[in-house]
Design a protein around this motif. Structure first.
Motif, mmCIF file in Angstrom:
data_model
loop_
_atom_site.group_PDB
_atom_site.id
_atom_site.type_symbol
_atom_site.label_atom_id
_atom_site.label_comp_id
_atom_site.label_asym_id
_atom_site.label_seq_id
_atom_site.Cartn_x
_atom_site.Cartn_y
_atom_site.Cartn_z
ATOM 1 N N ALA A 1 13.328 -18.146 85.862
ATOM 2 C CA ALA A 1 13.066 -17.555 87.171
ATOM 3 C C ALA A 1 14.356 -17.324 87.946
ATOM 4 O O ALA A 1 15.344 -18.052 87.773
ATOM 5 C CB ALA A 1 12.139 -18.456 87.986
ATOM 6 N N ALA B 1 17.758 -10.370 91.927
ATOM 7 C CA ALA B 1 16.813 -11.410 91.505
ATOM 8 C C ALA B 1 16.630 -11.385 89.997
ATOM 9 O O ALA B 1 16.563 -12.443 89.341
ATOM 10 C CB ALA B 1 15.475 -11.216 92.210
ATOM 11 N N VAL C 1 11.235 -12.486 93.822
ATOM 12 C CA VAL C 1 11.297 -13.472 92.745
ATOM 13 C C VAL C 1 10.913 -12.792 91.430
ATOM 14 O O VAL C 1 9.906 -12.079 91.369
ATOM 15 C CB VAL C 1 10.350 -14.658 93.008
ATOM 16 C CG1 VAL C 1 10.387 -15.647 91.836
ATOM 17 C CG2 VAL C 1 10.708 -15.360 94.304
ATOM 18 N N TYR D 1 15.714 -15.527 91.995
ATOM 19 C CA TYR D 1 15.246 -15.010 93.284
ATOM 20 C C TYR D 1 16.430 -14.481 94.085
ATOM 21 O O TYR D 1 17.598 -14.809 93.819
ATOM 22 C CB TYR D 1 14.528 -16.097 94.078
ATOM 23 C CG TYR D 1 15.438 -17.218 94.517
ATOM 24 C CD1 TYR D 1 16.094 -17.182 95.758
ATOM 25 C CD2 TYR D 1 15.664 -18.318 93.685
ATOM 26 C CE1 TYR D 1 16.949 -18.206 96.149
ATOM 27 C CE2 TYR D 1 16.508 -19.347 94.074
ATOM 28 C CZ TYR D 1 17.151 -19.285 95.299
ATOM 29 O OH TYR D 1 18.010 -20.288 95.685
ATOM 30 N N TYR D 2 16.112 -13.680 95.082
ATOM 31 C CA TYR D 2 17.134 -13.204 96.008
ATOM 32 C C TYR D 2 16.497 -13.062 97.386
ATOM 33 O O TYR D 2 15.419 -12.474 97.512
ATOM 34 C CB TYR D 2 17.720 -11.868 95.563
ATOM 35 C CG TYR D 2 18.835 -11.400 96.479
ATOM 36 C CD1 TYR D 2 20.126 -11.880 96.331
ATOM 37 C CD2 TYR D 2 18.576 -10.497 97.512
ATOM 38 C CE1 TYR D 2 21.147 -11.489 97.181
ATOM 39 C CE2 TYR D 2 19.590 -10.097 98.370
ATOM 40 C CZ TYR D 2 20.878 -10.595 98.205
ATOM 41 O OH TYR D 2 21.886 -10.200 99.057
ATOM 42 N N ALA E 1 11.964 -12.272 100.318
ATOM 43 C CA ALA E 1 12.572 -12.666 99.047
ATOM 44 C C ALA E 1 11.860 -11.983 97.887
ATOM 45 O O ALA E 1 10.652 -11.756 97.928
ATOM 46 C CB ALA E 1 12.513 -14.180 98.874
ATOM 47 N N CYS F 1 1.339 -14.825 98.041
ATOM 48 C CA CYS F 1 2.096 -13.628 97.650
ATOM 49 C C CYS F 1 1.299 -12.790 96.655
ATOM 50 O O CYS F 1 0.457 -13.304 95.922
ATOM 51 C CB CYS F 1 3.423 -14.006 96.988
ATOM 52 S SG CYS F 1 4.483 -15.031 98.000
ATOM 53 N N ILE G 1 9.824 -22.773 92.843
ATOM 54 C CA ILE G 1 10.240 -22.533 91.455
ATOM 55 C C ILE G 1 10.209 -23.849 90.681
ATOM 56 O O ILE G 1 9.839 -23.878 89.493
ATOM 57 C CB ILE G 1 11.646 -21.889 91.431
ATOM 58 C CG1 ILE G 1 11.547 -20.437 91.928
ATOM 59 C CG2 ILE G 1 12.222 -21.921 90.017
ATOM 60 C CD1 ILE G 1 12.870 -19.722 92.002
ATOM 61 N N ILE H 1 11.896 -21.768 98.549
ATOM 62 C CA ILE H 1 11.776 -21.007 97.297
ATOM 63 C C ILE H 1 12.161 -21.870 96.103
ATOM 64 O O ILE H 1 11.498 -21.850 95.056
ATOM 65 C CB ILE H 1 12.641 -19.737 97.365
ATOM 66 C CG1 ILE H 1 12.083 -18.810 98.450
ATOM 67 C CG2 ILE H 1 12.651 -19.021 96.022
ATOM 68 C CD1 ILE H 1 12.941 -17.601 98.732
#
Length: 467
Positions: A428, A446, A346, A430-431, A344, A383, A411, A407
């Protein structure tokens, strides 16, 4: 034999040295039995007392364990010797020659010692090595100079194996001193497969760091520490009992320890354990210059690593910077870096930072950026956090649970933690990539979701300036 006559004909500093020889192969008293005018004058100037014939050598020459071994080899074993060394504690370079002399005493050997002293290194003298030594040093130099940035550690591993073979040692290692973390790192090592030695037992000893910090005092101003037999081990026990015990407990019977110095700073040490003591003189000659080259290259490697860190870290926030982010993305695209699915992307952006900068000043804005980076690192602790630019951050989640629930939860934590500080507010998006999407596509999608979240925030707070 008329020793006074022998030395009087020499213009450079010269003296006759006697060495007491024991039947077990050891040696005892070392004395200067005669000296020429240059040696006497130098002795009076440096040691502040007149030269006395047949006095202990330490009355007119610097005390040095390796020098004692040279005098013994020449006077008692009949070996003519030459070396060019740096006397560390005196800041002098000494070009010395030792020639064996006949002796009419069974337990006393004699040699002629002549030397030339300079405060500066002479490159011609450094190059005046035996053909075998020169070949070894040249091969090491060529490997170091030909090393590329991405294979430098492998080059060092090759070189340490070469040195192990030159020394005929069971184990050879470069110990790099990590001052910040108070430890010595096994930078590279080589091991004879048939050796029973277990060097990890040495390095993992809880006292090893403190023991290694005493290496320099054990060397005592010499260029290196040489332990070749039980006599040297007994001496080591008297000056450094902890190092003696560590070596003895782990089956070490002989060793050579060289400091790796660059601009008078000790970067670490090179040592060879259970080496071929019959070749001590040649090994010392080879390592004397090789360690100079190795230390210089390690200093360059250290500098390159520091520059690499500086080029990849955002100084303000401590996050990885845009340059590092772009390099990683390029590596993923080219196949140099593996990014297995699912993963992912972000994006997180600070709402209202421009307003804070305008109303409260950029120093307050910088503080908010540091706080935001800390919050991101706490929430997404597993991360890498990249500062993509300005007030925008990017993260790639590639380990652990990569799913919508996880996720969204993180967030949510991000916004809860930022709510504690009224000036820190995240937008924020994400994908999750799990269908073979290009990483650049995942980043774009994202980023688009993050801007949707930002617009929703300003829709709820129209009184706040955008951005």
């Amino acid at each position: 034999m008329d020793f006074e006559k022998i030395v009087s004909d020499h213009k450079c500093r010269s003296c006759i040295i006697s060495v007491e020889r024991y039947q077990d192969g050891g040696f005892g008293n070392i004395r200067v039995v005669a000296a020429n005018k240059a040696h006497r004058e130098d002795s009076e100037r440096v040691f502040n007392h007149p030269f006395v014939p047949d006095s202990p050598y330490t009355d007119s020459l610097p005390q040095d364990k390796n020098f004692e071994d040279f005098m013994y080899r020449c006077a008692c074993l009949g070996q003519p010797l030459h070396t060019y060394v740096h006397v560390e504690h005196m800041g002098l370079w000494v070009n010395m020659f030792l020639l064996p002399l006949e002796s009419d005493k069974e337990n006393i050997g004699y040699c002629l010692y002549s030397c030339d002293i300079s405060p500066y290194a002479d490159s011609e003298q450094q190059a005046s090595l035996s053909a075998e030594t020169a070949t070894h040093v040249l091969e090491i130099s060529i490997k170091l100079q030909g090393a590329k940035k991405d294979d430098i550690r492998q080059v060092f591993r090759d070189i340490i194996e070469d040195i192990r073979k030159i020394c005929g040692a069971e184990h050879c290692c470069i110990l790099y001193h990590d001052i910040t973390n108070r430890k010595y790192i096994n930078f590279c090592e080589a091991m004879n497969p048939q050796s029973p030695l277990q060097p990890d037992a040495i390095y993992n000893n809880e006292k090893f760091y403190d023991i290694a910090n005493s290496f320099d005092s054990a060397i005592r101003g010499s260029s290196c520490l040489i332990i070749k037999d039980e006599h040297d081990l007994a001496w080591l026990e008297s000056v450094d009992p902890d190092l003696y015990s560590l070596l003895l407990e782990n089956g070490v019977k002989s060793g050579i320890l060289f400091p790796l110095k660059h601009n008078d700073q000790i970067l670490g040490y090179l040592w060879a354990l259970n080496y071929n003591v019959e070749e001590t003189v040649k090994i010392k000659e080879t390592l004397e210059l090789s360690t100079f080259l190795i230390a210089s290259e390690i200093a360059n490697y250290q500098l390159m690593k520091q520059l690499e860190i500086l080029s990849s870290i955002d100084i303000l926030t401590g996050c990885k910077n845009r340059n590092c982010m772009n390099n990683y993305v390029d590596d993923v695209i080219s196949g140099k870096a593996e990014l297995p699915e699912p993963y992912a992307v972000v994006f997180a952006d600070l709402n209202g930072l421009k307003r804070v900068n305008d109303e409260k000043g950029h120093s307050v804005g910088d503080s908010i950026l540091r706080t935001a980076a800390a919050i991101l690192s706490q929430v997404f602790y597993d991360c890498d956090v990249y500062r993509a630019g300005g007030d925008e951050f990017m993260l790639i989640i590639k380990d652990g649970d990569v799913d919508e629930t996880s996720i969204k939860s993180k967030i949510g934590q991000l916004k809860e933690k930022s709510a504690i500080d009224t000036d820190v507010n995240f937008a924020a998006g994400y994908y999750i990539a799990n269908k073979g999407e290009d990483i650049r596509t995942a980043m774009r999608l994202a980023d688009e979701k993050m801007y949707i979240d930002k617009k929703e925030y300003y829709a709820k707070h129209p009184e706040l300036k955008y951005r």
